[in-house]
Design a protein around this motif. Structure first.
Motif, short mmCIF file in Angstrom:
data_model
loop_
_atom_site.label_atom_id
_atom_site.label_comp_id
_atom_site.label_asym_id
_atom_site.label_seq_id
_atom_site.Cartn_x
_atom_site.Cartn_y
_atom_site.Cartn_z
N LYS A 48 0.75 -1.25 -0.16
CA LYS A 48 -0.04 0.03 0.03
C LYS A 48 0.86 1.34 0.02
O LYS A 48 0.24 2.50 -0.42
N LEU A 49 2.19 1.05 0.31
CA LEU A 49 3.07 2.42 0.28
C LEU A 49 3.87 2.57 -1.09
O LEU A 49 4.65 3.25 -1.25
N ALA A 50 3.55 1.48 -2.04
CA ALA A 50 4.21 1.60 -3.61
C ALA A 50 3.56 2.29 -4.20
O ALA A 50 2.21 2.72 -4.43
N ASN A 51 4.26 2.96 -5.15
CA ASN A 51 3.76 3.59 -6.53
C ASN A 51 3.69 2.66 -7.59
O ASN A 51 3.81 1.38 -7.44
N VAL A 52 3.53 2.94 -8.87
CA VAL A 52 3.19 2.04 -10.04
C VAL A 52 4.38 1.33 -10.37
O VAL A 52 3.98 0.37 -11.22
N ASN A 53 5.49 1.82 -9.96
CA ASN A 53 6.64 1.07 -10.63
C ASN A 53 7.15 0.11 -9.37
O ASN A 53 8.23 -0.65 -9.46
N GLY A 54 6.50 -0.02 -8.30
CA GLY A 54 6.52 -1.10 -7.27
C GLY A 54 7.66 -0.57 -6.08
O GLY A 54 8.19 -1.61 -5.74
N VAL A 55 7.98 0.63 -6.20
CA VAL A 55 8.85 0.92 -5.15
C VAL A 55 8.28 2.00 -4.22
O VAL A 55 6.97 2.23 -4.55
N PHE A 56 8.79 2.41 -3.26
CA PHE A 56 8.18 3.41 -2.21
C PHE A 56 7.26 4.71 -3.26
O PHE A 56 8.08 5.32 -3.87
N HIS A 57 6.23 5.05 -2.87
CA HIS A 57 5.58 6.06 -3.43
C HIS A 57 6.30 7.52 -2.77
O HIS A 57 6.38 7.33 -1.40
N GLY A 58 6.46 8.60 -3.30
CA GLY A 58 7.10 9.78 -2.80
C GLY A 58 6.20 10.31 -1.88
O GLY A 58 6.81 10.74 -0.67
N GLY A 59 4.97 10.07 -1.91
CA GLY A 59 3.95 10.62 -0.81
C GLY A 59 4.31 9.89 0.47
O GLY A 59 4.10 10.40 1.43
N ALA A 60 4.40 8.49 0.11
CA ALA A 60 4.49 7.79 1.49
C ALA A 60 5.63 8.00 2.27
O ALA A 60 5.95 8.00 3.44
N LEU A 61 6.83 8.12 1.43
CA LEU A 61 8.16 8.73 1.87
C LEU A 61 7.92 9.99 2.74
O LEU A 61 8.45 10.11 3.91
N MET A 62 7.37 10.91 2.26
CA MET A 62 7.08 12.16 2.88
C MET A 62 6.24 12.01 3.94
O MET A 62 6.54 12.61 5.09
N ALA A 63 5.13 11.00 4.22
CA ALA A 63 4.43 11.02 5.26
C ALA A 63 5.21 10.27 6.50
O ALA A 63 5.09 10.55 7.47
N PHE A 64 6.28 9.31 6.03
CA PHE A 64 7.00 8.60 7.15
C PHE A 64 7.98 9.75 7.72
O PHE A 64 8.26 9.90 8.74
#
Length: 145
Positions: A52-68
């Motif tokens: 659920k923290l992934a983007n369409v490329n299968g790595v961390f979504h930038g927004g998820a990184l910023m939330a963390f």
């Protein structure tokens, strides 16, 4: 409810950081987080990243990184200042994305408390996985309690 730093017996040397209620964003979306101090900094670990923290490329979504980062700044600064229940809001956060983060490994936020005043907390740090720096950041937090 207060934030809680509770010994994590399955991870010696770490404390589990239980922030908010189980259904609220930090615990429901980010998941289990551990925290400890080392070398004058706090290390906040996102223990088990999920899809659920992934983007369409299968790595961390930038927004998820910023939330963390946004969450880790508070936990790290509070632990370093010895104020586990300190509340606040983010006034400013600058983030530089340097490499993709993979979901198969824990993600660590290294948090440095650069200054604390009566109303403000200044932080900076890095997101890392093993020896790879994923992001660098600075943040300004305003105390509300």
């Amino acid at each position: 409810m207060s934030d809680r730093f509770i010994a994590a017996p399955d991870h010696p040397g770490w404390q589990e950081w239980r922030i908010g209620e189980p259904g609220q964003f930090n615990r429901a979306v980010l998941g289990r987080m551990l925290i400890r101090t080392e070398d004058g900094k706090a290390r906040v670990r996102l223990l088990e990243p999920t899809e659920k923290l992934a983007n369409v490329n299968g790595v961390f979504h930038g927004g998820a990184l910023m939330a963390f980062i946004d969450t880790a700044m508070f936990g790290g600064a509070n632990m370093l200042a010895g104020k586990p229940d300190q509340r606040g809001v983010t006034v400013d956060m600058q983030t530089q994305f340097l490499a993709p983060g993979v979901l198969e490994k824990p993600l660590d936020a290294l948090v440095e408390l650069t200054r604390e005043t009566g109303r403000m907390i200044f932080t900076r740090g890095l997101l890392v996985q093993d020896d790879v720096t994923i992001c660098s950041y600075t943040g300004l937090l305003r105390k509300i309690s």
